[in-house]
Design an enzyme around this catalytic site. Structure first.
Site, PDB file in Angstrom:
ATOM      1  N   GLU A 138      -5.668   8.217  17.305  1.00 42.52           N
ATOM      2  CA  GLU A 138      -5.706   7.042  16.415  1.00 42.52           C
ATOM      3  C   GLU A 138      -6.377   5.833  17.058  1.00 42.52           C
ATOM      4  OE1 GLU A 138      -4.531   4.457  13.079  1.00 42.52           O
ATOM      5  OE2 GLU A 138      -4.979   6.581  13.300  1.00 42.52           O
ATOM      6  N   THR A 173      -9.127   0.480   7.721  1.00 42.98           N
ATOM      7  CA  THR A 173      -8.793  -0.139   9.008  1.00 42.98           C
ATOM      8  C   THR A 173     -10.054  -0.581   9.759  1.00 42.98           C
ATOM      9  OG1 THR A 173      -6.774   1.141   9.162  1.00 42.98           O
ATOM     10  CG2 THR A 173      -7.593   0.225  11.208  1.00 42.98           C
TER      11      THR A 173
HETATM   12  N1  HSE Z   1      -2.699  -2.375  14.844  1.00 38.69           N
HETATM   13  C1  HSE Z   1      -3.606  -1.762  13.935  1.00 38.69           C
HETATM   14  C2  HSE Z   1      -4.476  -2.835  13.299  1.00 38.69           C
HETATM   15  C3  HSE Z   1      -2.826  -1.057  12.857  1.00 38.69           C
HETATM   16  O1  HSE Z   1      -3.936  -3.863  12.933  1.00 38.69           O
HETATM   17  O2  HSE Z   1      -5.674  -2.641  13.170  1.00 38.69           O
HETATM   18  C4  HSE Z   1      -3.698  -0.271  11.929  1.00 38.69           C
HETATM   19  O3  HSE Z   1      -3.908   1.000  12.431  1.00 38.69           O
END
Ligand code: HSE
Length: 297
Positions: free
Chosen positions: A123, A171
């Site tokens: 991820e 994202t």
């Molecule tokens: N911490 C990550 C972001 C969460 O804010 O981009 C999304 O995967």
């Protein structure tokens, strides 16, 4: 056929960008078994990749490769309750389902720590993947290879109310808008609030949450990509939320609400409609303290 239950997650929790996340009592289900071919289908009407690019398959194959096992194929049936690209951890749920399922099929050669590391490697950050695996609220530092984490179970009288728009925000796009560098002052602003968030949540000092969810690393920039974001925050506070923040990369806005605030969701729906903010959904969730489970073997 095994059946894997994976919780939705809410990451960042305001100031804890890429570091804090929690699991919600709202689940995706994946049925999985070894097969001589790739046979992937959806148990609902969500359109998903049905070839080897499917994220559950990719993650399962990664685990097989790491364990030195050949994977000819898998039969996968996905039930996706968690909406995609809304900041509720749908990608992490796929990664975690693939890893947990493959590990179970192989007789659990990898430990829970290994799975947490591997999920974050796939991820890129651990704040959705770690709580999806572990449940509770997770504080995580990813050093690029290993995740150093603490999971804390949460037993509070709080509910998390997801206010979910009818549009997606990927994202990648929500990360592109964030500045590459921040000032020392802004770094202090965030780290103090991130620490305050988990301490306040876990000790019941909920009056701190409104201060704790403010940040200068991502929300001010992402708000520009989420029409009505500020208005939704204002409405949530008007109806008594302890705190409101952009869940993960957005566009969902999460309100933290006392469970005795019985009519919060109904009042949110009514006010959104009155403000002309149409087609947003409002759902209440409790925290999930268990994380991913294999529920049928
Ligand atoms: N911490 C990550 C972001 C969460 O804010 O981009 C999304 O995967």
């Amino acid at each position: 056929m095994i059946k894997i239950q994976v919780p939705a997650t809410s990451a960042n929790l305001g100031a804890g960008f890429d570091a804090l996340g929690l699991a919600l009592g709202f689940y995706n289900y994946v049925e999985m078994e070894e097969s001589d071919r790739v046979d992937i289908s959806s148990a609902d009407d969500m359109v998903i990749p049905t070839d080897e690019k499917n994220l559950i398959y990719v993650s399962a194959k990664d685990l097989f490769d790491i364990c030195g096992k050949k994977l000819n194929g898998l039969k996968i049936v996905q039930k996706n309750n968690v909406p995609m690209a809304r900041g509720l951890g749908s990608s992490s749920a796929c990664i975690v389902a693939g890893l947990a399922g493959a590990n179970h099929i192989l007789g659990n050669p990898l430990t829970q720590d290994d799975l947490v590391d591997l999920a974050a490697q796939i991820e890129g950050h651990p704040d959705n993947t770690a709580p999806a695996l572990l449940g509770g609220i997770v504080t995580a530092v990813f050093d690029g290879r290993k995740v150093h984490w603490v999971k804390q179970e949460v037993y509070t009288k709080l509910k998390f109310v997801a206010i979910i728009p009818d549009f997606e925000l990927k994202t990648e796009k929500a990360r592109e808008c964030i500045p590459k560098e921040v000032s020392h002052k802004d770094a202090v602003y965030n780290l103090s609030r991130a620490a305050l968030f988990s301490a306040s949540l876990l000790t019941g000092k909920f009056e701190n949450l409104r201060t704790a969810v403010h940040d200068k690393l991502h929300q001010p920039y992402r708000m520009e990509l989420i029409p009505h974001c500020r208005e939704v925050f204002d409405i949530a506070y008007t109806h008594g939320a302890y705190g409101a923040y952009i869940s993960g990369a957005g566009p969902t806005i999460m309100a933290i609400v006392d469970e005795e605030n019985t009519y919060f969701a109904g009042k949110m729906r009514f006010s959104l409609e009155n403000a002309g903010i149409k087609h947003w959904q409002v759902h209440e969730f409790m925290i999930d303290n268990d994380g991913t489970k294999i529920i049928e073997k």
